[in-house]
Design a protein around this motif. Sequence first.
Motif, short mmCIF file in Angstrom:
data_model
loop_
_atom_site.label_atom_id
_atom_site.label_comp_id
_atom_site.label_asym_id
_atom_site.label_seq_id
_atom_site.Cartn_x
_atom_site.Cartn_y
_atom_site.Cartn_z
N CYS A 1 37.45 15.28 9.13
CA CYS A 1 37.21 15.41 7.70
C CYS A 1 35.96 16.24 7.48
CB CYS A 1 37.02 14.03 7.09
SG CYS A 1 36.78 14.06 5.31
N CYS B 1 32.72 17.44 2.60
CA CYS B 1 31.30 17.35 2.26
C CYS B 1 30.57 18.59 2.76
CB CYS B 1 30.68 16.07 2.85
SG CYS B 1 30.88 15.88 4.62
N GLU C 1 28.13 19.00 10.36
CA GLU C 1 28.87 18.18 11.31
C GLU C 1 28.81 18.81 12.69
OE1 GLU C 1 32.86 17.79 9.76
OE2 GLU C 1 32.46 15.74 9.15
N PRO D 1 28.93 13.50 9.60
CA PRO D 1 28.09 14.40 8.82
C PRO D 1 26.67 13.87 8.66
CG PRO D 1 29.54 13.15 7.38
CD PRO D 1 29.90 12.77 8.78
N ALA E 1 32.07 8.59 -0.03
CA ALA E 1 31.00 8.10 0.84
C ALA E 1 29.68 8.82 0.62
CB ALA E 1 31.43 8.25 2.31
#
Lengths: 547, 102
Positions: free
Chosen positions: A420, A423, A434, A442, A463
């Motif tokens: 993912c 962000c 990341e 991250p 998040a």
Amino acid sequence: MSKIQNLELLVVGGGPAGLSAALAAANYGIKVSLSEEREFLGGQLIKQTHRFFGSEKEYAGTRGIDILKKLIDEVNKNNNIEVLLSSRVLGIYEDNIVTILNDHKMKKYYPQSIIFATGASEKFLAFENNDLPGIFGAGAVQTLMNVYGVLPATNVLMIGSGNIGLIVSYQLLQAGVKVAAIVEAAPKIGGYSVHASKLRRLGVPILTSHTIKKAIGKEKVEGAVICELDSNWNEVKGTEQLIKCDAICLSVGLTPLVDLLKQRKVKTTYVSELGGYVPLRDENMETSIKNLFVAGDVSGIEEATAAMIEGQIAGLSVAKRIGKNSKDEIEERIEEAKNELELLRSGPVGKKIRKGLSKLGLNHGKNYNEKFSEEALDISHLMKTGVPSEENLKNKLPSEEKVFDKGPIAISECFQRFPCDPCVKSCLFNAISENANINNIPYVDFEKCTGCGICVSKCPGLAMFVIHKNFSETTSVVIMPYEFLPRPHKGEIVKVFDREGKYLCDGKVIRILDGKFQDKTAAVSIEIPKEYYLQARNFKVEEGNHG
Amino acid sequence: MRIQNHPILSFNRGNQIKFYYNGKELIGYEGETIAAALYANGVFKFSESKKLHRPRGIFCAIGHCSSCLMTVDGVPNVRTCITPLKDGMRIESENIGVEINE
Ligand code: SF4
Ligand code: SF4
Ligand code: FES
């Protein structure tokens, strides 16, 4: 019976894999017929209101329903694709003749190649009274609620904490339905931790090492008896408890729908990691029978992102075989797609898939770098409860308290290694990294972060938070993501909760970002007493305050 | 129980239409399935099982489990969860009070 119609490519199934397969092949001039059993395209995508994880190329950060709109739009614009709706493939014979039922009429087709993207069906669970009305598969709840706008119940007990169970629980809350609890037989949560944390913040209990014993009710579900399981999966005596609910939703896994493949005698084998019987296939998604391909859940249960990439690989492989030109370009695109898929599966949550694929003799010819899979953080507490440990939190907070003096900064409460990265991609200031692998955790560079709050709305896991500790002498401000109704007004007093959904304090809404850019994930700034800036992570708007 | 306001979705329901459930007139919308329309009207028991007369309702909603079979306009064993509702449709529960002698 009508005469046999020749086809270049028949794609069976109009879900994410089938749509991607049809587009990939049609873009290289292949004439495609896409048959879908329902009267609309989309498969399971039609019910997915949440933003997708995965990589940006496959629409990460976009809601499933919006990805579907884009795919359908492209399919409709493409002159090489003929869509056959309400068309069920009934049979496929040894000479590859396929019969399709549409409007009570049988038609025969003779395709040069076929891609099966038939998806999966839900697994069932044995317990007393499991046939009562009010016991649903998770897909049924999503269909009623998100496709037809019909509420399945008022208070649901969810069985299973995989991503589907967690996502459907959240969708139930969004539709105004209570979720009594989520019951999980395994000692840890099956889905992504960010999904679980969202639910805990909203006050939903997640009971790991628990199972359902029976449903209560005569004409319809009125409750359920659950109990604890020990480490050997045996019931612990004396732990039974009655949960009141008017529906029980089962999300205990999916199994590939391979019936048609079996009819055609495609070789299948049982791989538990992939959900059951799966077809043997090569890296290009071709089965044991030449020119018969598979894509998506039918080839092994995985996320929709992987299904779309597999669809592309299958579609491109067909184009390469029967197409007239651009072979080198197609080959390049196949390689790209394979690399993307490999990256997606390279983290710890892809381990199960990798193990399953290796049983099929597939590993993209390489060994995965197991360094990738080593957990960087100990998330055992998080995976058991849905709530991060003090240690986990410390790891993501600035090492020195004085960093908070600079002004608002983003805090990422994302501790699990899974594929993912919205962000990272959404931050205009390149403040989130990341370390070049989409599976990594991250981290925010507090030097670079301006506290703008963009990432709060873009993170599919909800998040990301922005904290302005020294907003005033006595108060802090936390920017929180919010996807519920009613929307708050500026100046309104709301109830503020911690990561376990416990009431902390009242807070004042001081700013709401809720425009087109936020796309229904509002970023709401809440002013709270300073002592709570590290705990306040959710708020609720009281219905009564709204006229 | 229909959702009126939703934070993410908006429902474009079709025209209102009338249909009959065991003779009783109910209202549904064009474009929805028989099962969805029944459920929205508070009907959760669709039929009874043949032998033990256990109540039956929706389970999968995608045409795979046969839990939702009903008689529609005289045709028995229709999967109501994937059959679109039509104006004036007559929908009947199956096996209610019917004893099977073997
Ligand atoms: S708050 Fe803004 S600057 Fe900071 S990490 Fe998020 S998007 Fe980047
Ligand atoms: S913080 Fe980043 S990696 Fe974690 S869920 Fe949000 S977008 Fe994905
Ligand atoms: S509810 Fe399963 S076939 Fe209709």
